[in-house]
Scaffold this motif. Structure first.
Motif, PDB file in Angstrom:
ATOM      1  N   LYS A  61      -0.120   1.955   8.126  1.00 27.27           N
ATOM      2  CA  LYS A  61       0.172   2.283   6.726  1.00 27.27           C
ATOM      3  C   LYS A  61      -0.763   1.525   5.786  1.00 27.27           C
ATOM      4  N   ILE A 309       0.512   8.434  11.626  1.00 30.95           N
ATOM      5  CA  ILE A 309       1.534   7.612  10.968  1.00 30.95           C
ATOM      6  C   ILE A 309       2.858   8.360  10.905  1.00 30.95           C
ATOM      7  N   ASP A 331       6.659   0.187   3.331  1.00 26.57           N
ATOM      8  CA  ASP A 331       5.901   1.021   2.395  1.00 26.57           C
ATOM      9  C   ASP A 331       5.762   0.336   1.034  1.00 26.57           C
TER      10      ASP A 331
END
Length: 393
Positions: A61, A309, A331
């Motif tokens: 990420k 991902i 995130d």
């Protein structure tokens, strides 16, 4: 929007319930490997622990968000020159890095931002280097294509040059009796370079601990592999070297492939050639970012089906190894880190012009050197960029 005490309690209870349902590790089945000169290849059953899953997701990420930030900065004309993005290929570098030891090394081509991050560079150092700022990993003197750390030997702009460099790193490991490997990445576009085959020949003769990785994203710049390669089965290109073809949409498959390759190298059996097959989300560089002849609709579907991902996220959530809240927390932190790095990359200062004359040689006294013209000579006051930066504080 304000929440009632009852809603807060329900939310806490729900999260606690989700945590109780989670497991600490899971066994997964990964896609089979194609093998060349190998009887028993990597296992297709792997075990993944919760902390490993979170770290792998975080790394992929972070690289994706960092590359997205780089794309935005380039479009805003805050990054100049060449800029090659790694988006879509994250499971290759992250999977291989997950199987590397702390003293293993890597080298790659100019598509290097992801590897630089995994091997010690910060997001700020990478983005600031791309914008040419002092806080960059090379103080802005290297740019997008030239990044190095103690374990990462570049970021090499000359196509295929990193293969001989990685072979040399592997030689140094063997010379010093170190049980480490040099992961040496090149692309399908550079797989036809002569120095690759010269390097593989020496590596096999001397049984060097080098893992050659062909990161096959299907394109030699803007030319499809079937038009640039007479033999597109790159994992067999080593001929006398064992080869493995791995589906690089699956980060667990790339991790397992390198684990096997490391065992092979550390047993003194010489090099291994891995073909890591993935899909590059954008064009060769920001200079020509589109992927023709795909339509936007086709690209959307391809990216959805090939996004390592998204595939990994679904896999670990479905297996109850992690929950949505933990993914959301990663995130949010990734966005925070990247946003902070963007600020540094756009507000930090650039080196003064005199830095052009620094870092010419290592540990050498100032000497007279030519400037822009044959009549322009200068004896620099400082011989290293570090001295210049220190003098300005």
């Amino acid at each position: 929007m304000a929440f009632t005490i009852r809603q807060i309690r329900i939310g806490v209870q729900r999260r606690l319930f989700q945590q109780k349902r989670l497991v600490s590790e899971v066994k997964f089945t990964i896609p089979p490997f194609k093998l060349h000169k190998i009887k028993n290849g990597p296992s297709t059953t792997v075990t993944l622990k919760k902390d490993e899953a979170l770290q792998i997701y975080d790394n992929m990420k972070m690289i994706r968000e960092m590359e997205d930030a780089g794309m935005k900065l380039y479009k805003e004309k805050k990054i100049h020159g060449f800029c090659h993005l790694y988006s879509g290929q994250e499971a290759s570098a992250v999977g291989f890095n997950s199987a590397m030891d702390v003293d293993d090394a890597a080298t790659t081509s100019y598509r290097c931002h992801g590897w630089a991050y995994l091997l010690g560079a910060t997001v700020t150092e990478i983005l600031a280097e791309m914008t040419g700022k002092v806080s960059g990993i090379a103080n802005g003197k290297g740019g997008s294509m030239h990044m190095h750390t103690k374990r990462f030997f570049g970021g090499n702009a000359i196509v295929g040059s990193q293969t001989s460099l990685g072979t040399g790193v592997a030689f140094s490991f063997k010379y010093r009796n170190m049980k480490n490997v040099a992961v040496t990445c090149f692309s399908d576009g550079s797989a036809n370079q002569g120095q690759l085959y010269e390097s593989m020949n020496m590596a096999q003769l001397w049984k060097l601990p080098v893992v050659y990785v062909c990161e096959n994203n299907g394109w030699a710049m803007t030319t499809k592999s079937n038009k640039s390669a007479a033999q597109p089965d790159y994992y067999t290109r080593g001929d006398y070297i064992p080869g493995i073809r791995v589906d690089a949409r699956d980060v667990l498959a790339t991790r397992e492939a390198l684990r096997w390759a490391k065992e092979h190298c550390n047993a003194g059996r010489g090099p291994v050639l891995l073909e890591s097959v993935m899909f590059r989300f954008y064009g060769h560089s920001m200079g020509h970012p589109s992927l023709e002849p795909f339509t936007p609709e086709e690209l959307e579907g391809i990216r959805r089906d090939h996004d390592p991902i998204l595939l990994f996220k679904k896999r670990i959530i479905d297996a109850k190894l992690v929950n949505e809240a933990e993914i959301a927390a990663i995130d949010a932190n990734v966005r925070k880190v990247v946003d902070k790095a963007v600020v540094a990359a756009t507000t930090d200062k650039e080196l003064p012009e005199e830095a052009v004359y620094a870092d010419v040689y290592h540990n050498t006294a100032p000497f007279r050197m030519q400037g822009l013209t044959s009549r322009d000579y200068i004896v620099p006051k400082y011989t290293t960029t570090r001295e210049i930066i220190k003098s300005q504080k």
